[in-house]
Design an enzyme around this catalytic site. Structure first.
Site, PDB file in Angstrom:
ATOM      1  N   ASP A  10       0.882  -1.156   0.000  1.00 52.45           N
ATOM      2  CA  ASP A  10       0.000   0.000   0.000  1.00 52.45           C
ATOM      3  C   ASP A  10       0.931   1.221   0.000  1.00 52.45           C
ATOM      4  OD1 ASP A  10      -2.317   1.629   0.476  1.00 52.45           O
ATOM      5  OD2 ASP A  10      -1.667   1.761   2.567  1.00 52.45           O
ATOM      6  N   LEU A  11       0.429   2.369  -0.430  1.00 54.72           N
ATOM      7  CA  LEU A  11       1.294   3.559  -0.487  1.00 54.72           C
ATOM      8  C   LEU A  11       1.118   4.454   0.750  1.00 54.72           C
ATOM      9  CD1 LEU A  11       3.247   5.385  -2.172  1.00 54.72           C
ATOM     10  CD2 LEU A  11       1.209   6.414  -3.195  1.00 54.72           C
ATOM     11  N   THR A  18       1.565   9.997   3.941  1.00 56.70           N
ATOM     12  CA  THR A  18       0.579  10.925   3.372  1.00 56.70           C
ATOM     13  C   THR A  18      -0.723  10.905   4.157  1.00 56.70           C
ATOM     14  OG1 THR A  18       0.268   9.140   1.826  1.00 56.70           O
ATOM     15  CG2 THR A  18       1.312  11.134   0.980  1.00 56.70           C
ATOM     16  N   LYS A  46      -8.951   5.542   6.162  1.00 53.38           N
ATOM     17  CA  LYS A  46      -7.705   4.965   5.647  1.00 53.38           C
ATOM     18  C   LYS A  46      -7.983   3.801   4.711  1.00 53.38           C
ATOM     19  CE  LYS A  46      -4.575   6.458   9.278  1.00 53.38           C
ATOM     20  NZ  LYS A  46      -3.719   6.054  10.396  1.00 53.38           N
ATOM     21  N   SER A 115      -2.340   0.588  -4.340  1.00 57.33           N
ATOM     22  CA  SER A 115      -2.883   1.724  -3.584  1.00 57.33           C
ATOM     23  C   SER A 115      -4.219   2.180  -4.147  1.00 57.33           C
ATOM     24  CB  SER A 115      -1.891   2.895  -3.651  1.00 57.33           C
ATOM     25  OG  SER A 115      -2.516   4.096  -3.252  1.00 57.33           O
ATOM     26  N   LYS A 118      -5.621   7.854  -6.413  1.00 57.71           N
ATOM     27  CA  LYS A 118      -5.453   8.327  -7.788  1.00 57.71           C
ATOM     28  C   LYS A 118      -4.254   9.269  -7.886  1.00 57.71           C
ATOM     29  CE  LYS A 118     -10.177   7.712  -9.179  1.00 57.71           C
ATOM     30  NZ  LYS A 118     -11.507   8.243  -9.362  1.00 57.71           N
ATOM     31  N   LYS A 146     -10.846  -0.993  -2.000  1.00 54.39           N
ATOM     32  CA  LYS A 146     -10.688  -1.817  -0.798  1.00 54.39           C
ATOM     33  C   LYS A 146     -11.895  -1.564   0.110  1.00 54.39           C
ATOM     34  CE  LYS A 146      -5.701  -0.950  -1.085  1.00 54.39           C
ATOM     35  NZ  LYS A 146      -4.533  -0.249  -0.518  1.00 54.39           N
ATOM     36  N   GLU A 170       0.156  -3.337   4.655  1.00 51.91           N
ATOM     37  CA  GLU A 170      -0.986  -2.418   4.754  1.00 51.91           C
ATOM     38  C   GLU A 170      -1.054  -1.725   6.109  1.00 51.91           C
ATOM     39  OE1 GLU A 170      -3.602  -0.892   3.812  1.00 51.91           O
ATOM     40  OE2 GLU A 170      -3.887  -1.571   1.765  1.00 51.91           O
TER      41      GLU A 170
HETATM   42  C1  BG6 Z   1      -5.755   5.632   0.156  1.00 48.12           C
HETATM   43  C2  BG6 Z   1      -5.836   6.425   1.434  1.00 48.12           C
HETATM   44  O1  BG6 Z   1      -4.447   5.196  -0.039  1.00 48.12           O
HETATM   45  O2  BG6 Z   1      -6.156   6.422  -0.954  1.00 48.12           O
HETATM   46  C3  BG6 Z   1      -7.244   6.985   1.594  1.00 48.12           C
HETATM   47  O3  BG6 Z   1      -5.507   5.608   2.534  1.00 48.12           O
HETATM   48  C4  BG6 Z   1      -7.622   7.788   0.363  1.00 48.12           C
HETATM   49  O4  BG6 Z   1      -7.285   7.751   2.759  1.00 48.12           O
HETATM   50  C5  BG6 Z   1      -7.484   6.925  -0.890  1.00 48.12           C
HETATM   51  O5  BG6 Z   1      -8.946   8.262   0.474  1.00 48.12           O
HETATM   52  C6  BG6 Z   1      -7.795   7.689  -2.167  1.00 48.12           C
HETATM   53  O6  BG6 Z   1      -6.825   8.649  -2.372  1.00 48.12           O
HETATM   54  P1  BG6 Z   1      -6.884   9.821  -3.439  1.00 48.12           P
HETATM   55  O7  BG6 Z   1      -5.470  10.358  -3.429  1.00 48.12           O
HETATM   56  O8  BG6 Z   1      -7.238   9.208  -4.765  1.00 48.12           O
HETATM   57  O9  BG6 Z   1      -7.910  10.791  -2.980  1.00 48.12           O
HETATM   58 MG    MG Z   2      -2.744   3.101   3.591  1.00 49.82          MG
END
Ligand code: BG6
Ligand code: MG
Length: 220
Positions: A10-11, A18, A46, A115, A118, A146, A170
């Site tokens: 996971d990122l 972040t 999360k 992840s 986006k 997820k 994760e």
């Molecule tokens: C996940 C985070 O990696 O990405 C979430 O843990 C987040 O909190 C989700 O909502 C979507 O991220 P993004 O950058 O597309 O808004």
């Molecule tokens: Mg995460």
């Protein structure tokens, strides 16, 4: 398991911190809407997609809005979030993550990103880790988020490795669920109480090695 052929990371909250920027941006939105949004509430966001996160946030505030208004809100949150992550540097890679990615490859284990975000391409570019992954699957690759297993199955498919040989790293409850649903083994990063369904939980990746994985998972 018999053999470890791939590790899927996971990122947000595993490779980079972040999660704190997501929290700041959501908190700012909640403040604008007139309610308090705590770190405890934030745990539920999360790992889940942007729109699902907004739904949960609005649930906390006891508010409902039409879809077009929600899309505006999600875009606003994302604009704030992007402002934060645009300033990121390789120094924000979480301790131990880069070293582990490198050690895995040295030991013939494939690496992938799995992840929901986006914004993954932008983050990987800012922290300079794009080339540390053999496959990159993110919020732009799948539509079902997820805890559905789709993102991790897509990563395994991209690596051409079956789920039984994959270990997922994760930090989110929804992410551990997704990995279990994919038929993979899991390493939780963070609080063992929140990540109680993970095979093993560690506080962070400092000093985490390939040998440690073998010790924990092979023939277990
Ligand atoms: C996940 C985070 O990696 O990405 C979430 O843990 C987040 O909190 C989700 O909502 C979507 O991220 P993004 O950058 O597309 O808004
Ligand atoms: Mg995460």
């Amino acid at each position: 398991m018999e053999q470890i052929k791939a590790c899927i990371f996971d990122l947000d909250g595993v490779v980079v911190d972040t999660a704190k920027y997501h929290y700041l941006a959501w908190k700012r939105l909640a403040q604008e809407l007139g309610f308090e949004f705590t770190e405890q509430h934030n745990e539920r966001l999360k790992g889940v997609s942007r729109m699902r996160s907004l739904e949960i946030l609005l649930e906390v505030g006891g508010l409902t809005f039409p879809v077009n208004k929600m899309e505006e809100m999600a875009a606003k949150k994302n604009a704030w979030y992007v402002e934060y992550i645009q300033k990121m540097t390789p120094e924000e890679i979480l301790p131990g993550a880069k070293e582990l990615l490198e050690k895995l490859r040295t030991n013939g284990v494939k690496t992938a990103l799995g992840s929901a975000s986006k914004n993954s391409p932008l983050i990987l570019e800012r922290i300079g880790l794009k080339n540390h992954f053999d496959a990159i699957c993110d919020g732009n690759s799948v539509t079902v988020a997820k805890p559905a297993p789709d993102i991790f199955l897509a990563a395994a498919k991209a690596l051409n490795i079956s789920a039984e040989y994959c270990i997922v790293f994760e930090d989110a409850e929804a992410g551990i669920e997704a990995a279990i649903n994919a038929g993979m083994q899991t390493v939780g990063i963070g609080n063992p109480q929140i990540l109680s369904r993970a095979n093993v939980v560690v506080p962070n990746l400092i000093g985490f090695t390939y040998n440690k994985l073998v010790e924990l998972f092979i023939n277990k």
